[in-house]
Structures are given as structure tokens and as C-alpha cells.
Design a protein around this motif. Structure first.
Motif, short mmCIF file in Angstrom:
data_model
loop_
_atom_site.label_atom_id
_atom_site.label_comp_id
_atom_site.label_asym_id
_atom_site.label_seq_id
_atom_site.Cartn_x
_atom_site.Cartn_y
_atom_site.Cartn_z
N ARG A 156 0.82 -1.36 -0.07
CA ARG A 156 0.05 0.01 -0.14
C ARG A 156 0.87 1.27 -0.15
NH1 ARG A 156 -5.43 0.21 -1.29
NH2 ARG A 156 -6.34 -1.43 -0.58
N VAL A 157 0.53 2.37 -0.72
CA VAL A 157 1.12 3.51 -0.47
C VAL A 157 1.03 4.00 0.61
CG1 VAL A 157 0.95 6.36 -1.42
CG2 VAL A 157 0.31 4.15 -2.87
N GLY A 158 2.64 4.32 1.24
CA GLY A 158 2.70 4.93 2.47
C GLY A 158 3.11 3.99 3.41
N SER A 159 3.02 2.54 3.23
CA SER A 159 3.46 1.62 4.15
C SER A 159 4.92 1.49 4.32
CB SER A 159 2.77 0.19 3.58
OG SER A 159 3.44 -0.11 2.61
N ARG A 160 5.29 0.94 5.46
CA ARG A 160 6.65 0.69 5.64
C ARG A 160 6.61 -0.89 6.08
NH1 ARG A 160 9.95 5.12 6.64
NH2 ARG A 160 8.74 7.20 6.81
N LYS A 161 7.55 -1.84 5.46
CA LYS A 161 7.61 -2.95 5.80
C LYS A 161 8.81 -3.54 5.83
CE LYS A 161 3.23 -4.21 3.86
NZ LYS A 161 2.45 -5.54 3.01
N GLY A 162 9.79 -2.91 6.75
CA GLY A 162 11.00 -3.38 6.91
C GLY A 162 11.85 -2.71 5.85
N GLY A 163 11.86 -1.60 5.58
CA GLY A 163 12.64 -0.90 4.65
C GLY A 163 12.11 -1.31 3.32
N PHE A 164 13.31 -1.01 2.57
CA PHE A 164 12.88 -1.01 0.90
C PHE A 164 12.48 -2.43 0.62
CE2 PHE A 164 16.82 -3.24 0.05
CZ PHE A 164 16.66 -3.64 -1.15
N ARG A 165 11.76 -2.58 -0.64
CA ARG A 165 11.23 -3.66 -1.10
C ARG A 165 11.83 -3.70 -2.68
NH1 ARG A 165 7.21 -6.06 1.97
NH2 ARG A 165 6.06 -6.88 0.33
N GLY A 166 12.20 -4.81 -3.03
CA GLY A 166 12.44 -4.66 -4.61
C GLY A 166 13.90 -5.26 -4.93
N THR A 167 14.33 -5.18 -6.03
CA THR A 167 15.76 -5.64 -6.48
C THR A 167 16.75 -4.33 -6.74
OG1 THR A 167 14.51 -7.25 -7.98
CG2 THR A 167 16.76 -6.81 -8.33
N PRO A 168 17.93 -4.67 -6.03
CA PRO A 168 18.87 -3.64 -5.95
C PRO A 168 19.10 -2.71 -7.34
CG PRO A 168 19.55 -5.54 -4.60
CD PRO A 168 18.38 -5.82 -5.33
N PHE A 169 19.07 -3.41 -8.48
CA PHE A 169 19.50 -2.58 -9.77
C PHE A 169 18.30 -1.75 -9.94
CE2 PHE A 169 21.64 -6.73 -10.03
CZ PHE A 169 23.18 -6.25 -9.97
N VAL A 176 15.74 3.46 -0.50
CA VAL A 176 17.04 3.19 0.43
C VAL A 176 17.01 3.81 1.74
CG1 VAL A 176 19.42 3.01 0.63
CG2 VAL A 176 18.21 1.96 -1.37
N ASN A 177 16.75 5.40 1.51
CA ASN A 177 17.02 6.26 2.61
C ASN A 177 16.00 6.30 3.42
OD1 ASN A 177 19.36 6.73 1.66
ND2 ASN A 177 18.65 8.74 0.41
N ASP A 178 14.55 6.10 2.93
CA ASP A 178 13.36 6.50 3.94
C ASP A 178 12.56 5.08 4.06
OD1 ASP A 178 11.22 7.83 4.83
OD2 ASP A 178 10.32 7.89 3.24
N GLY A 179 12.28 4.27 3.04
CA GLY A 179 11.67 3.10 3.31
C GLY A 179 10.19 3.14 3.26
N LYS A 180 9.48 4.50 3.11
CA LYS A 180 8.17 4.67 3.01
C LYS A 180 7.53 4.50 1.64
CE LYS A 180 4.71 8.15 4.25
NZ LYS A 180 4.27 9.34 4.94
#
Length: 357
Positions: A156-169, A176-180
Motif C-alpha cells: 500500500r502507498v505509504g506503508s513501511r515493511k522493514g525498509g525497501f522492497r524490490g531488486t537492488p538494480f 533506500v533512505n526512507d523506506g516509506k
């Protein structure tokens, strides 16, 4: 629904994808709603931990809330440890070739943006946009249609689930900095996908011996900056610049990018078909085309009836509301668009009645 698992056609970190066929007892079902050939994402014995099972369930829940869209892979149901989805013999975008001609690239970028505009309007962020998650399907006139797949990491927009989600590239600096979680994450990734498909190499790359965490720290600090491929047109380079604005508040939205000349002027019959058949707010033509009450979409401002009474409107804004208030708010808002200041005179002499179907 009963189905038969076939050969393996792909695998990921949390699941394996197999070819599947519909059981013969379902041959009477119209292929538009249940095709004979499907793909099934499964948590096999080696990967059937709680996290993997949850990702499949989360993906099913997101797809169920999104409903049908011509640029999103369809989901046909879920069983324990399995997710039935649309199958394509053409594979994913990363298998289309090391370098895609710009004409095709514009077409696929347009399809991807259409999917993201829809996803973001429903209050979700995909969080893992990359070539492997963009599937190609046969289109009209021998062309191909790109569809967004793999919503296991969607949030969901605005959620925080333990930092970033996705593939590093494909991860954005603010991820990375915010996680929101925000739509800007997906837009940054769109630029990375377009650059990679144009040049045949990733827009961001690691140093020799560098691990993923150090690589992402450098992305967040601005030490790693993507560059547009030289062979891309000036329109394409400008498009990437708008995707890669470091400030997410300045970065273009998916809806804004759809009006960019790089994709707005592409010659694509399938794009026109989507314009005609699935523009936001278009009325469903049958009961199968309703997205569901749990994700009822009202067009207009969040204040609903009060904004209409004050004479203001916001046709370009969408607001997703829960099923508890969908009927009362949604229909009231629509009806008030036709309401006048005076009560109608229902007298026989003042009205002429006609029969309608």
C-alpha cells in the motif's frame, strides 16, 4: 478448480512457475474467463516456508483488489501454496533480446505506464518493476502487449515493511533512505527498465566484489547515478531524466509520463484499443468487468458530496474507499452529478414517459 501441473517454465527466489492445464471437467467454461493453458506459481517442498506462502497469498489479494486490466497479468485463483495466473508463450521482456528497437521500446514503456497508473490509482505500489516481471503477450496484428506481473512485493502507498522492497538494480534513492513506500519507486524503476532494454546493460551496476547492501548505500547517497544510453533519441533521454529526478516530489508520475512525447506518440493499435476499451471510469459492459466492492473507485475528490455541493470537481483524481462506504458514497456522488436545485414535477401533464429496456 482442478488443474494439472506440467513442466517447469521459470523460477524465482520464493516460488517456481509451471505450465498448467485446466482439468477436462472445465472444458465447458468460456476460454475468455478460464483459458485451457495456465501458469501456476508454486511453493514447492524446498520453498514452502511461511514467508513464501505469505507472498503468494499477498499477491493473490492484491490482484483480486486490482481486478482486470489489459496491461496486468490476470489471476484465476489460489489454492494452498499455488497461484494460477495467465500464461504467455512469449516470455518476459528480458528475453526479448539484448537491445530492443526504440519503436518497440516506446510501445512497451507505454503499456507499463498504463499498468502503473492503474495500480497507483488503486493505492498500491508494485515495488519490483524489472524486465523479468514484464511479460509479453500476443497482440493485434502480430505485435505484442506488455503486462505487469509478480505482485508478491506490492504494498500500500505509504506503508513501511522493514525498509525497501524490490531488486537492488532498480531501487530508487528514497527507497533506500526512507523506506516509506510510494509510487515514485516504480517510476524510477521504469527509467531503469527502459535504459536497460535500449542498451542491453543495466542502468546501475555494482563494482567488482561489491555486495548488494554496499551497492544500495551508494545509491541512497547519490554515488551511483544512472545515465541514459547514447543511442536513445533525445525524447527518450528526456523521458529518463524525468524518471530519475532524485527528489521524488519533483519526479514525474506515471500519469504525467504517459503524456511525454516518448510514449504519447507511439504508433500502437493495442494502445488505442486500451484507450477505447479500458479508460479510467469507463462503464463495465458485463458483470465480469466490475473490479469488486472491496476496491470500489469513485471519480472525484475525497470530500465527495461536499465538493460537489460547493461546485468544485477533481476529475483527474481517484480515491479508493472501503466496501463499508462504497455504495453509499459512490452512488450518492454519481447521482448528485445529475441533481438540480428544484424538485421535479411528476404530474402527468408535465412529463412524457417512454418505455426503455
Amino acid at each position: 478448480m482442478e488443474w494439472v501441473r506440467g513442466r517447469e517454465i521459470g523460477s524465482g527466489a520464493f516460488s517456481t512457475v509451471y505450465l498448467a492445464t485446466r482439468s477436462s471437467k472445465y472444458d465447458h467454461v468460456h476460454p475468455r474467463f478460464l483459458p485451457p493453458t495456465l501458469a501456476v506459481k508454486s511453493c514447492d517442498d524446498a520453498r514452502s516456508d511461511d514467508a513464501s506462502m505469505k507472498l503468494l497469498k499477498d499477491e493473490h489479494d492484491v490482484l483480486a483488489r486490482l481486478g482486470r486490466h489489459p496491461n496486468i497479468v490476470s489471476c484465476y485463483g489460489r489454492s494452498v501454496g499455488n497461484l494460477l495466473i495467465e500464461y504467455t508463450p512469449l516470455g518476459s521482456l528480458d528475453r526479448a533480446g539484448p537491445m530492443i528497437p526504440e519503436g518497440l521500446l516506446r510501445r512497451y514503456a507505454r503499456h507499463l505506464l498504463r499498468a502503473l497508473v492503474y495500480v497507483h490509482s488503486r493505492g498500491f505500489v508494485h515495488c519490483d518493476v524489472k524486465p523479468q516481471n514484464i511479460l509479453l503477450f500476443p497482440g493485434r496484428g502480430g505485435g505484442a502487449v506488455a503486462k505487469l506481473a509478480d505482485f508478491g512485493l506490492a504494498s500500500r502507498v505509504g506503508s513501511r515493511k522493514g525498509g525497501f522492497r524490490g531488486t537492488p538494480f532498480y531501487v530508487s534513492p528514497e527507497a533506500v533512505n526512507d523506506g516509506k513506500c510510494g509510487p515514485s519507486w516504480d517510476v524510477w524503476a521504469v527509467g531503469c527498465v527502459v535504459a536497460e532494454m535500449a542498451s542491453g546493460r543495466r542502468a546501475l551496476s555494482m563494482r567488482d566484489g561489491e555486495n548488494s547492501w554496499r551497492f544500495m548505500v551508494r545509491i541512497g547517497a547519490g554515488e551511483v547515478v544512472p545515465e541514459a544510453p547514447e543511442q536513445l533519441s533525445e525524447e527518450g533521454k528526456d523521458f529518463l531524466t524525468r524518471c530519475w529526478e532524485r527528489d521524488p516530489m519533483v519526479r514525474s508520475t506515471a500519469e504525467m509520463l504517459l503524456r511525454h512525447p516518448f510514449v504519447a506518440d507511439c504508433d500502437d493499435d493495442d494502445c488505442q484499443a486500451i484507450d477505447d476499451d479500458h479508460r479510467p471510469g469507463a462503464s463495465p459492459r458485463c458483470h465480469f468487468e466490475f473490479a469488486g466492492l472491496d476496491s470500489f473507485i469513485c471519480w472525484g475528490s475525497e470530500s465527495g458530496a461536499s465538493s460537489l455541493e460547493s461546485g468544485s470537481s477533481s476529475e483527474s483524481e481517484t480515491t479508493s474507499i472501503s466496501s463499508d462506504s462504497a455504495l453509499s458514497f459512490g452512488y450518492r456522488e454519481r447521482i448528485q452529478r445529475f441533481a438540480g436545485d428544484r424538485m421535479p414535477d411528476w404530474g402527468e401533464e408535465s412529463c412524457s414517459w417512454i418505455e426503455v429496456r
